[in-house]
Design an enzyme around this catalytic site. Structure first.
Site, PDB file in Angstrom:
ATOM      1  N   HIS A   7     -12.698   3.286  -0.393  1.00  0.00           N
ATOM      2  CA  HIS A   7     -12.759   2.343   0.742  1.00  0.00           C
ATOM      3  C   HIS A   7     -13.414   1.019   0.337  1.00  0.00           C
ATOM      4  CE1 HIS A   7     -12.534   5.840   3.867  1.00  0.00           C
ATOM      5  NE2 HIS A   7     -11.348   5.293   3.707  1.00  0.00           N
TER       6      HIS A   7
ATOM      7  N   GLU B   7     -14.117   1.031  15.290  1.00  0.00           N
ATOM      8  CA  GLU B   7     -13.805  -0.184  16.049  1.00  0.00           C
ATOM      9  C   GLU B   7     -13.497   0.107  17.513  1.00  0.00           C
ATOM     10  OE1 GLU B   7     -10.534  -2.095  13.952  1.00  0.00           O
ATOM     11  OE2 GLU B   7     -11.605  -1.847  12.061  1.00  0.00           O
TER      12      GLU B   7
ATOM     13  N   GLU C  25      -8.138  -4.520   5.178  1.00  0.00           N
ATOM     14  CA  GLU C  25      -7.990  -4.321   3.731  1.00  0.00           C
ATOM     15  C   GLU C  25      -6.811  -5.114   3.175  1.00  0.00           C
ATOM     16  OE1 GLU C  25      -8.280  -0.456   5.286  1.00  0.00           O
ATOM     17  OE2 GLU C  25      -9.253   0.317   3.492  1.00  0.00           O
TER      18      GLU C  25
ATOM     19  N   GLY D 222     -10.498   2.647  12.578  1.00  0.00           N
ATOM     20  CA  GLY D 222      -9.948   3.100  13.870  1.00  0.00           C
ATOM     21  C   GLY D 222     -10.971   3.629  14.853  1.00  0.00           C
TER      22      GLY D 222
ATOM     23  N   ARG E 236      -2.586  -2.235  -3.382  1.00  0.00           N
ATOM     24  CA  ARG E 236      -3.749  -1.376  -3.266  1.00  0.00           C
ATOM     25  C   ARG E 236      -3.586  -0.253  -4.292  1.00  0.00           C
ATOM     26  NH1 ARG E 236      -5.963   1.255   2.199  1.00  0.00           N
ATOM     27  NH2 ARG E 236      -7.912   2.016   1.348  1.00  0.00           N
TER      28      ARG E 236
ATOM     29  N   ASN F 165       0.884  -1.172   0.000  1.00  0.00           N
ATOM     30  CA  ASN F 165       0.000   0.000   0.000  1.00  0.00           C
ATOM     31  C   ASN F 165       0.920   1.219   0.000  1.00  0.00           C
ATOM     32  OD1 ASN F 165      -1.863   2.001   0.452  1.00  0.00           O
ATOM     33  ND2 ASN F 165      -2.671   1.134   2.352  1.00  0.00           N
TER      34      ASN F 165
ATOM     35  N   ARG G 148      -9.832  16.117   6.322  1.00  0.00           N
ATOM     36  CA  ARG G 148     -10.575  16.463   5.093  1.00  0.00           C
ATOM     37  C   ARG G 148     -11.959  16.991   5.445  1.00  0.00           C
ATOM     38  NH1 ARG G 148      -9.816  10.789   2.156  1.00  0.00           N
ATOM     39  NH2 ARG G 148      -8.223  10.297   3.677  1.00  0.00           N
TER      40      ARG G 148
HETATM   41  P1  ADP Z   1      -6.581   5.181   8.597  1.00  0.00           P
HETATM   42  O1  ADP Z   1      -7.773   5.740   7.888  1.00  0.00           O
HETATM   43  O2  ADP Z   1      -5.362   6.069   8.496  1.00  0.00           O
HETATM   44  O3  ADP Z   1      -6.314   3.721   8.355  1.00  0.00           O
HETATM   45  P2  ADP Z   1      -7.475   4.307  11.199  1.00  0.00           P
HETATM   46  O4  ADP Z   1      -8.537   3.423  10.670  1.00  0.00           O
HETATM   47  O5  ADP Z   1      -6.307   3.687  11.900  1.00  0.00           O
HETATM   48  O6  ADP Z   1      -6.964   5.335  10.133  1.00  0.00           O
HETATM   49  O7  ADP Z   1      -8.177   5.323  12.227  1.00  0.00           O
HETATM   50  C1  ADP Z   1      -7.470   6.338  12.877  1.00  0.00           C
HETATM   51  C2  ADP Z   1      -8.434   7.059  13.802  1.00  0.00           C
HETATM   52  O8  ADP Z   1      -8.937   6.128  14.764  1.00  0.00           O
HETATM   53  C3  ADP Z   1      -7.804   8.209  14.577  1.00  0.00           C
HETATM   54  O9  ADP Z   1      -8.678   9.321  14.627  1.00  0.00           O
HETATM   55  C4  ADP Z   1      -7.685   7.616  15.966  1.00  0.00           C
HETATM   56  O10 ADP Z   1      -7.722   8.595  16.958  1.00  0.00           O
HETATM   57  C5  ADP Z   1      -8.908   6.754  16.011  1.00  0.00           C
HETATM   58  N1  ADP Z   1      -8.839   5.801  17.128  1.00  0.00           N
HETATM   59  C6  ADP Z   1      -8.018   4.751  17.278  1.00  0.00           C
HETATM   60  N2  ADP Z   1      -8.206   4.157  18.475  1.00  0.00           N
HETATM   61  C7  ADP Z   1      -9.161   4.901  19.112  1.00  0.00           C
HETATM   62  C8  ADP Z   1      -9.802   4.828  20.383  1.00  0.00           C
HETATM   63  N3  ADP Z   1      -9.469   3.876  21.260  1.00  0.00           N
HETATM   64  N4  ADP Z   1     -10.753   5.747  20.676  1.00  0.00           N
HETATM   65  C9  ADP Z   1     -11.080   6.702  19.808  1.00  0.00           C
HETATM   66  N5  ADP Z   1     -10.515   6.841  18.588  1.00  0.00           N
HETATM   67  C10 ADP Z   1      -9.573   5.949  18.256  1.00  0.00           C
END
Ligand code: ADP
Length: 389
Positions: A177, A327, A375, A324, A89, A9, A237
């Site tokens: 996505h 989940e 992914e 993130g 990707r 990626n 964004r």
């Molecule tokens: P990407 O789109 O770069 O793959 P991710 O799916 O890893 O990003 O998501 C990143 C986001 O998830 C960030 O805003 C991060 O703060 C949030 N995040 C990760 N763990 C937690 C948590 N425990 N509570 C709240 N937000 C979280």
């Protein structure tokens, strides 16, 4: 296929990778990591399956995709367990590519022609494909597109109300996505086949954020459009914006195109609204009123987009939270579910706080799931399937 599958990626100044062992019928992650540009050179980080085991080194040579590809080959293609294939990707597959594709010269030319549609991503996705073709011509490579999953949408769902000639020039909704949504659709079918067969709204809430309205596992509508700027507010964004704002920024406030681009991609969203951070964890911990407002706006806009997705589906049977924020943040899930209460969405607070897979109450008319996306695994699966066909 013999040998493991490497998933790549690549971005402008970094390349993330995952190595999957593909023996037997299963795919298991052996190692993953990242090569990236730093002030000192090229930093390389690898992690084994257990997150505790991290190896890091910094090479004095600068990061570029040729060097990154050469490093990957030297690490993974040089011994008896030599690589079976590489899956990439690729952000854009254009208006017609509805499935991943084995890389050849014709495909590369086709994907190169899409660079103007995704200038910030497509060139960097293609760079390691070219580098690996040159450095290891016999190594099979597969391109997996973020747009492909949405090609099941109707013409109406993919169109803008612009003159038809512009649609012909590629100005239409592509959606992104897609690899995440495809993974979620397949995983939901394992978790609850009945829900997966119905009307599902998947919420991919990470640094990038979008939602996808799916019927029986197929994309019917999605919040991102021509680019990954549209729809929900994201880490940095803006999400959907009246196009008149863009005109005013340029004609009224004298901003240049690169300045507007930087504003909308890198200075807006949670960061721009809060003035604190793009990171949801930081915002959740902050006492700043603007941080709270950013969270409120984020959840409000998700609620509005859920309404739009419900209209596209003619109802909803299940919500799925992923990525993130989706989940990991019970608070954001609770707020989004509160915004969707009018649909008969009832959150089981204890299950939500405990991070369960099913977080709806038994009485909820809409089931609610939390499903981690993957992914990279989706790309590895596609790569194996394309090469087996
Ligand atoms: P990407 O789109 O770069 O793959 P991710 O799916 O890893 O990003 O998501 C990143 C986001 O998830 C960030 O805003 C991060 O703060 C949030 N995040 C990760 N763990 C937690 C948590 N425990 N509570 C709240 N937000 C979280």
């Amino acid at each position: 296929m013999r040998g493991p599958i490497l998933v790549v990626n690549a971005g402008s100044s970094s390349l993330k990778f995952s190595l999957f062992d593909a023996a037997g019928g299963t795919l298991s992650l052996r190692e993953h990591g990242k090569l990236e540009a730093t002030g000192e050179g090229m930093r390389i980080e690898t992690r084994g399956q257990s997150v505790a085991k991290v190896e890091a080194q910094t090479l004095s040579t600068p990061f570029d995709h040729d060097r990154a590809s050469a490093w990957l080959l030297s690490r993974y293609a040089g011994d008896a367990t030599a690589l079976g294939a590489v899956g990439h990707r690729v952000v854009h597959g254009g208006p017609d590519r509805a499935a991943p594709q084995r890389v050849d010269d014709a495909l590369l030319d086709e994907l190169e022609r899409l660079v103007p549609l995704a200038p910030l991503h497509q060139p960097f996705n293609l760079a390691p494909i070219r580098a690996l073709r040159q450095q290891a011509p016999a190594l099979p490579q597969v391109a997996c597109f973020d747009t492909a999953f949405h090609r099941t949408q109707s013409d109406v769902a993919q169109a803008y109300a612009l003159p038809r000639a512009l649609t012909g020039k590629g100005i239409r909704r592509y959606g992104f996505h897609g690899l995440s949504y495809e993974f979620i659709a397949a995983r939901l079918a394992e978790v609850d086949a009945a829900s997966a067969a119905g009307r599902v709204i998947a919420l991919h809430l990470g640094n990038g954020a979008s939602l996808c309205a799916m019927k029986a596992g197929r994309s019917e509508a999605t919040s991102m459009g021509f680019t990954a700027l549209d729809g929900l507010p994201m880490g940095t964004r803006s999400g959907a914006l009246d196009p008149g704002v863009v005109l005013h920024l340029q004609a009224g406030l004298g901003m240049t195109v690169p300045q507007v681009e930087h504003l909308l991609y890198h200075e807006s969203g949670l960061l721009g609204v809060s003035g604190v951070s793009s990171d949801m964890r930081v915002l959740e911990a902050s006492e700043e009123p603007d941080a709270r407002f950013a969270i409120e706006l984020f959840c409000y806009r998700i609620g509005r987009e859920i309404g739009s997705a419900v209209a596209a589906l003619g109802g909803v049977d299940a919500l799925v939270f992923t990525a993130g924020i989706g989940e990991n943040s019970p608070r954001i899930r609770a707020r989004v579910c509160a915004a969707a209460r009018w649909l008969g969405v009832e959150l089981d607070v204890a299950a939500n706080d405990a991070g369960a897979v099913v977080v709806s109450t038994p009485a909820s008319r809409v089931k609610i799931y939390v499903i981690p996306t993957d992914e990279e695994k989706m790309i590895a699966q596609h790569t194996r399937e394309v090469l087996a066909a």
